[in-house]
Design an enzyme around this catalytic site. Structure first.
Site, PDB file in Angstrom:
ATOM      1  N   ALA A  11       0.923  -1.163  -0.078  1.00 42.85           N
ATOM      2  CA  ALA A  11      -0.042  -0.042  -0.011  1.00 42.85           C
ATOM      3  C   ALA A  11       0.750   1.475   0.202  1.00 42.85           C
ATOM      4  O   ALA A  11       0.422   2.139  -0.335  1.00 42.85           O
ATOM      5  CB  ALA A  11      -0.880  -0.057   1.197  1.00 42.85           C
ATOM      6  N   SER A  13       4.510   1.017  -0.939  1.00 34.23           N
ATOM      7  CA  SER A  13       5.599   0.753  -1.794  1.00 34.23           C
ATOM      8  C   SER A  13       5.872  -0.607  -2.447  1.00 34.23           C
ATOM      9  O   SER A  13       4.824  -1.291  -2.215  1.00 34.23           O
ATOM     10  CB  SER A  13       6.966   0.731  -0.915  1.00 34.23           C
ATOM     11  N   ARG A  15       8.110  -3.796  -4.817  1.00 37.87           N
ATOM     12  CA  ARG A  15       9.576  -4.126  -4.886  1.00 37.87           C
ATOM     13  C   ARG A  15       9.373  -5.132  -5.846  1.00 37.87           C
ATOM     14  O   ARG A  15       8.373  -5.831  -6.063  1.00 37.87           O
ATOM     15  CB  ARG A  15       9.897  -4.791  -3.570  1.00 37.87           C
ATOM     16  N   ASP A 232      -1.783 -10.413  -1.009  1.00 40.43           N
ATOM     17  CA  ASP A 232      -0.354 -10.374  -0.278  1.00 40.43           C
ATOM     18  C   ASP A 232      -0.446 -10.940   0.974  1.00 40.43           C
ATOM     19  O   ASP A 232       0.672 -11.720   1.411  1.00 40.43           O
ATOM     20  CB  ASP A 232       0.235  -8.832  -0.197  1.00 40.43           C
ATOM     21  N   THR A 233      -1.606 -11.070   1.746  1.00 36.02           N
ATOM     22  CA  THR A 233      -1.764 -11.749   2.984  1.00 36.02           C
ATOM     23  C   THR A 233      -1.716 -13.238   2.505  1.00 36.02           C
ATOM     24  O   THR A 233      -0.899 -14.066   3.328  1.00 36.02           O
ATOM     25  CB  THR A 233      -2.852 -11.507   3.792  1.00 36.02           C
ATOM     26  N   THR A 254       1.018  -2.455   6.870  1.00 37.86           N
ATOM     27  CA  THR A 254      -0.164  -1.195   7.137  1.00 37.86           C
ATOM     28  C   THR A 254      -1.201  -1.791   7.715  1.00 37.86           C
ATOM     29  O   THR A 254      -1.920  -0.903   8.632  1.00 37.86           O
ATOM     30  CB  THR A 254      -0.422  -0.722   5.572  1.00 37.86           C
ATOM     31  N   ASN A 291      -9.263  -8.054  10.252  1.00 36.06           N
ATOM     32  CA  ASN A 291      -8.494  -6.956  10.103  1.00 36.06           C
ATOM     33  C   ASN A 291      -8.299  -6.006  11.267  1.00 36.06           C
ATOM     34  O   ASN A 291      -9.402  -5.318  11.783  1.00 36.06           O
ATOM     35  CB  ASN A 291      -8.931  -6.031   8.881  1.00 36.06           C
ATOM     36  N   GLY A 402       6.595  -6.250   8.046  1.00 34.27           N
ATOM     37  CA  GLY A 402       7.383  -5.222   9.051  1.00 34.27           C
ATOM     38  C   GLY A 402       7.305  -5.101  10.279  1.00 34.27           C
ATOM     39  O   GLY A 402       8.197  -4.799  10.870  1.00 34.27           O
TER      40      GLY A 402
END
Length: 467
Positions: A11, A13, A15, A232-233, A254, A291, A402
């Site tokens: 959300a 960045s 890569r 992504d999760t 995030t 969430n 993260g």
């Protein structure tokens, strides 16, 4: 060398990462990194799709330079957001899920189908930005479209020309039947979403298509795009080094996605009332989770401070100061929707605490401590509820992403939950993406448990015992 490339769009960045498989183990090299900054347009908050595509192609060009033998490319991103297409043209760029337009969509959908009915059909928690609510805001545009592509599927189309819907991400739209894992065309038609908009479903590990010739020429190499857990999760949970029958996970960035992995969806009234969701996972599993607002609370607070002071704040130094705060700090509800929009997060936190007779932080360190304590409380509560609703006894909590680098958050979560936390890997999403590709290519063997054992061996987690 057996190599694959992962495109990982977050959300804030994105890569591009090259994964190399040697002797059953995996090595990673980040070859591209780029910002993901949404833009406010006259129509609302939207993603800067072309900037993202430029970052993706520049990263892939570097990937082919350092690893000309790349065997496949996999794409993951956040969920729910999409673009509408007519033929090979996009009808506008994707809206950001934080855009305020969705409030009207919620009302329009619930006039046709109640949340109770929706939960029976799709198993999803109520989130005002779920795809079916966003689509309800597209009257007029939706009638002109002949395809809807979620963000990772949109990038697969840009690279290959193929229009598909990867199943783990499709499960977040609200239009996938939670039991059959097929499109719920009956519900879609009732909501004004034509069946023609819903692409062919594919599963993680399935080949989507080869790079278009002009794309391959631009990138200096060619490889097929292979479906991964494109939510992504879903990719992150593949790389959680856990025993699924004894553990909970928190994919923390995030957002904080807090839950357990089940073989079948949990569709009880209690699960609905606690607003737990049943999303598709790789290998046919279900991600039963809730969430929580996540590190958005901290990052948005820091952004506001930096805007006000025109200085750069050192996050590790701030967290070290926060760890040393001895005075009691206010605990707020990290799930309160008031914290969803961007802008003046410190002001909203202060107002919430004052309204609920909680201490209002006086320093930045106290603010950071209040945020981390509140997140830890929300995480621990969600883990307890996930365990009760699913019947899975949680003996360990795994934090990946993260948030696994935030030592204070990991320790406080262990303390509040009363069970050990194992932190890492940080790059769980990319690792899960690469592992699914590597398994599809035959570079690594085994089932999901085997892949997780390899993750634990290659990326040993750090353990935090509860105080």
């Amino acid at each position: 060398m057996n190599s694959v490339a992962a495109i990982d769009l977050g959300a804030t960045s994105g890569r591009v990462i090259v994964g190399r498989f040697t002797g059953g183990s995996i090595e990673m090299e980040t070859v591209g990194r780029f910002a993901n900054d949404p833009i406010m347009t006259p129509g609302g908050l939207q993603w800067d799709l072309m900037a993202l595509y430029r970052g993706v192609t520049e990263g892939l060009r570097e990937a082919f330079r350092v690893a000309p033998d790349i065997s496949s490319i996999g794409i993951d991103s956040w969920a729910v957001d999409y673009a509408l297409l007519r033929g090979d043209r996009m009808l506008g760029t994707p809206f950001h899920y934080r855009d305020e337009r969705t409030a009207q969509g919620v009302e329009d959908v619930h006039r046709i189908a109640s949340f109770e009915e929706l939960y029976r059909r799709n198993g999803l928690q109520f989130l005002p930005f779920n795809t079916l609510y966003q689509l309800a805001c597209e009257r007029g545009v939706i009638d002109a479209a002949d395809a809807m592509l979620l963000v990772p599927d949109l990038f697969a189309w840009l690279l290959t020309g193929e229009k598909v819907a990867e199943r783990t991400n499709a499960s977040t739209t609200g239009l996938l039947d939670v039991s059959t894992k097929q499109w719920d065309t009956t519900l879609a038609e009732r909501l004004g979403v034509s069946e023609r908009l819903l692409p062919r479903l594919v599963d993680p590990g399935e080949r989507i298509g080869d790079l278009l010739p002009r794309v391959a020429k631009e990138l200096g190499g060619s490889a097929p795009v292979v479906a991964v857990g494109s939510h992504d999760t879903a990719s992150a949970v593949v790389a959680v080094p856990m025993r699924a029958d004894r553990a909970a996970y928190i994919s923390c960035g995030t957002w904080g996605l807090v839950g357990v992995e089940t073989r079948e969806p949990v569709l009880t009234d209690a699960a609905r009332e606690h607003n737990f969701t049943n999303e598709g996972g790789a290998f046919g599993r279900t991600r039963f989770l809730h969430n929580v607002m996540g590190l958005w609370l901290l990052s948005e607070t820091i952004r506001e401070w930096e805007r006000e002071s025109d200085e750069t704040i050192d996050l590790p130094a701030l967290l070290a100061e926060a760890a040393g705060v001895d005075a009691p700090v206010g605990i707020f509800d990290a799930n309160d929707p008031v914290f969803m929009p961007p802008g003046d997060m410190p002001g909203r936190i202060s107002a919430w605490l004052a309204e609920h007779d909680q201490p209002v932080p006086a320093t930045r360190a106290e603010f950071a401590r209040s945020i981390v304590e509140s997140l830890a409380e929300a995480f621990a509560g969600a883990v307890r509820t996930a365990s009760e609703l699913s019947g899975i006894p949680v003996e360990t909590i795994h934090i990946v992403g993260g948030g696994s680098l935030n030592e204070l958050l990991c320790q406080l979560t262990a303390d509040r939950a009363g069970v050990p936390v194992e932190a890492g890997p940080v790059e769980a999403t990319a690792i899960g993406n690469l592992l699914v590709q590597g398994r599809a290519a035959g570079f690594i063997e085994g089932d999901l448990d085997d892949l997780r054992r390899e993750v634990a061996r290659a990326f040993p987690p750090r353990r935090y015992a509860p105080a």
